[in-house]
Design a protein around this motif. Structure first.
Motif, mmCIF file in Angstrom:
data_model
loop_
_atom_site.group_PDB
_atom_site.id
_atom_site.type_symbol
_atom_site.label_atom_id
_atom_site.label_comp_id
_atom_site.label_asym_id
_atom_site.label_seq_id
_atom_site.Cartn_x
_atom_site.Cartn_y
_atom_site.Cartn_z
ATOM 1 N N VAL A 163 0.805 -1.448 0.130
ATOM 2 C CA VAL A 163 -0.168 0.215 -0.028
ATOM 3 C C VAL A 163 1.689 1.417 -0.108
ATOM 4 O O VAL A 163 0.759 2.246 -0.972
ATOM 5 C CB VAL A 163 -0.942 -0.060 1.057
ATOM 6 C CG1 VAL A 163 -1.309 1.502 1.807
ATOM 7 C CG2 VAL A 163 -2.097 -1.466 1.213
ATOM 8 N N LYS B 186 3.911 1.757 -0.959
ATOM 9 C CA LYS B 186 4.803 1.803 -2.446
ATOM 10 C C LYS B 186 4.071 2.095 -2.757
ATOM 11 O O LYS B 186 4.238 2.891 -4.515
ATOM 12 C CB LYS B 186 5.780 0.440 -2.772
ATOM 13 C CG LYS B 186 6.726 0.685 -1.424
ATOM 14 C CD LYS B 186 7.576 -1.344 -1.777
ATOM 15 C CE LYS B 186 9.125 -0.716 -0.955
ATOM 16 N NZ LYS B 186 8.638 -2.314 0.036
ATOM 17 N N ASN B 187 3.005 1.893 -3.128
ATOM 18 C CA ASN B 187 1.836 2.101 -4.617
ATOM 19 C C ASN B 187 1.216 3.577 -4.407
ATOM 20 O O ASN B 187 0.861 4.013 -5.465
ATOM 21 C CB ASN B 187 0.587 0.722 -4.589
ATOM 22 C CG ASN B 187 1.390 -0.398 -5.431
ATOM 23 O OD1 ASN B 187 1.794 0.062 -5.879
ATOM 24 N ND2 ASN B 187 0.725 -1.302 -4.838
ATOM 25 N N LYS B 188 0.845 4.112 -2.800
ATOM 26 C CA LYS B 188 0.381 5.551 -3.231
ATOM 27 C C LYS B 188 0.715 5.611 -1.724
ATOM 28 O O LYS B 188 0.862 6.143 -0.933
ATOM 29 C CB LYS B 188 -1.343 4.822 -2.482
ATOM 30 C CG LYS B 188 -1.776 6.709 -2.586
ATOM 31 C CD LYS B 188 -3.036 6.240 -2.745
ATOM 32 C CE LYS B 188 -4.093 7.757 -2.137
ATOM 33 N NZ LYS B 188 -5.101 7.193 -1.741
ATOM 34 N N ASP C 241 1.697 8.657 -0.855
ATOM 35 C CA ASP C 241 0.761 9.818 0.647
ATOM 36 C C ASP C 241 -0.533 8.794 0.712
ATOM 37 O O ASP C 241 -1.753 9.153 1.024
ATOM 38 C CB ASP C 241 -0.334 11.301 -0.472
ATOM 39 C CG ASP C 241 -0.850 10.626 -1.808
ATOM 40 O OD1 ASP C 241 -1.002 9.440 -2.311
ATOM 41 O OD2 ASP C 241 -1.506 11.658 -2.315
ATOM 42 N N ALA C 242 -0.871 7.513 1.146
ATOM 43 C CA ALA C 242 -1.924 6.970 1.302
ATOM 44 C C ALA C 242 -2.229 7.248 2.935
ATOM 45 O O ALA C 242 -1.766 7.628 3.352
ATOM 46 C CB ALA C 242 -1.923 5.357 1.231
ATOM 47 N N ASP D 277 -7.163 4.277 3.523
ATOM 48 C CA ASP D 277 -6.855 3.304 2.282
ATOM 49 C C ASP D 277 -6.391 2.071 2.833
ATOM 50 O O ASP D 277 -6.220 0.808 1.780
ATOM 51 C CB ASP D 277 -5.670 3.021 1.512
ATOM 52 C CG ASP D 277 -5.631 4.524 1.131
ATOM 53 O OD1 ASP D 277 -6.508 4.607 -0.352
ATOM 54 O OD2 ASP D 277 -4.616 6.249 0.731
ATOM 55 N N LYS E 236 -11.195 1.320 2.343
ATOM 56 C CA LYS E 236 -10.924 0.786 0.713
ATOM 57 C C LYS E 236 -10.711 -0.946 1.492
ATOM 58 O O LYS E 236 -10.550 -2.153 0.687
ATOM 59 C CB LYS E 236 -9.897 1.730 0.428
ATOM 60 C CG LYS E 236 -10.268 2.267 0.022
ATOM 61 C CD LYS E 236 -9.429 2.592 -1.601
ATOM 62 C CE LYS E 236 -9.896 4.712 -2.232
ATOM 63 N NZ LYS E 236 -8.507 5.515 -1.744
#
Ligand code: F6R
Length: 240
Positions: free
Chosen positions: A23, A25-27, A29-30, A126, A190
Motif C-alpha cells: 500500500v 509503495k503504490n501510494k 500519500d496513502a 486506504d 478501502k
C-alpha cells in the motif's frame, strides 16, 4: 473475508508487512489506519526496518489511529499517542503533523468525538489495521455497539480492562473509558487487515469469521466488508 493462517507470530507479522508495504509503495500519500496493542508490534518493527534499510518513505503518508484512553494526555507514557511514537513513528521518516489520534485529555468529550469524526471523513483509510479483542471487540467497540456508530466514548468491558492492565505498572491506573472509532468509521476503509495471535483469540476469530453477523460480536461486521484480510497464527485459528 479472506483468511490466512500463518505458522506463528513472526510469519503473521511478515505477511502483514508485505500487505502494508505494498500500500505504501503504490501510494506514497496513502492514509493508514493504525492500531495499538501487542499484536501489531512485529509488523511495526518490520516497517521501521524497511524504512531504514530500503528507504521506503513515509514523508507523505498520513495516519489515523483507532482509539485513545480518555483522561490520558498524549504525553502520558501509557497513552496510545505515546505508544505510536515509541513503537512506530519515531522509527519512520513520517511527519508527526500527518498523524492523527483522538485527544484523550479533551475537556469536552462530545466535541472531541465530532472533531475526530470530521478528521476521518476527510481521511478515508486506504488500509485499516485491526487487532482483535478476546471478546471480539475491534478498536474499543465492545459487544453491543451498534454497527452504525461513529467516533464515540465508551466504558471498557471488564475483560478489556483486565487484558490492558498488563501494560500498566499499577492496576488502579488502567483507564476505564476510551475514545474509539465506531464500526462505521472502520468499515469506510478501502481495505481492512485484521491480525490475531494466540489461543486466547481463538473464540473471537471463530466468531468473526464463521459466526453470525451480530452486534454482540463486533468483529463479525467485517464479514460485510468487500476487501477484508485476516491473518492469524495457528493458535488463534484453532477453532476454524
Ligand atoms: C488497539 C485496539 C484494540 C486491540 C485489541 C487487541 O488500538 O483498538 O482493539 O487491537 O484489544 O489487543 P492486543 O493486540 O494487545 O491483543
Amino acid at each position: 473475508m479472506k483468511v490466512i493462517v500463518a505458522n506463528d507470530y513472526e510469519e503473521m507479522s511478515q505477511k502483514a508487512f508485505e500487505i502494508m508495504a505494498d500500500v505504501v509503495k503504490n501510494k506514497p500519500d496513502a492514509v493508514l489506519g493504525l492500531a495499538t496493542g501487542t499484536t501489531p508490534l512485529g509488523l511495526y518493527g518490520r516497517m521501521i526496518k524497511d524504512c531504514k534499510a530500503n528507504g521506503t518513505s513515509y514523508k507523505n503518508i498520513k495516519t489515523v489511529n483507532l482509539d485513545e484512553y480518555a483522561g490520558l494526555d498524549g504525553n502520558n507514557k501509557n497513552s496510545y499517542a505515546s505508544f505510536m511514537k515509541e513503537n512506530l513513528f519515531n522509527g519512520l521518516d513520517i511527519d508527526l503533523k500527518n498523524t492523527h489520534i483522538e485527544n484523550g485529555s479533551a475537556s469536552d468529550a462530545e466535541k472531541e468525538c465530532e472533531r475526530y469524526n470530521k478528521v476521518l471523513c476527510g481521511l478515508k483509510q486506504d488500509i485499516q489495521l485491526l487487532g482483535l479483542g478476546s471478546n471480539g471487540h475491534i478498536a474499543f467497540n465492545e459487544p453491543g455497539t451498534p454497527f452504525g456508530a461513529e467516533v464515540h466514548i465508551v466504558n471498557l468491558a471488564e475483560s478489556t480492562i483486565r487484558d490492558n492492565s498488563r501494560l500498566f505498572d499499577n492496576k488502579k491506573d488502567v483507564p476505564v473509558s476510551a475514545y474509539t472509532m465506531g464500526p462505521k468509521n472502520i468499515m469506510q476503509a478501502k481495505k481492512i487487515l485484521v491480525l490475531a495471535s494466540g489461543a486466547n483469540k481463538a473464540d473471537a476469530v471463530y466468531g468473526a469469521v464463521k459466526g453470525e453477523i451480530s452486534e454482540s460480536l463486533p468483529a463479525s461486521v467485517l464479514q460485510l466488508h468487500p476487501d477484508c484480510i485476516m491473518i492469524v497464527d495457528k493458535e488463534a485459528a484453532a477453532r476454524l
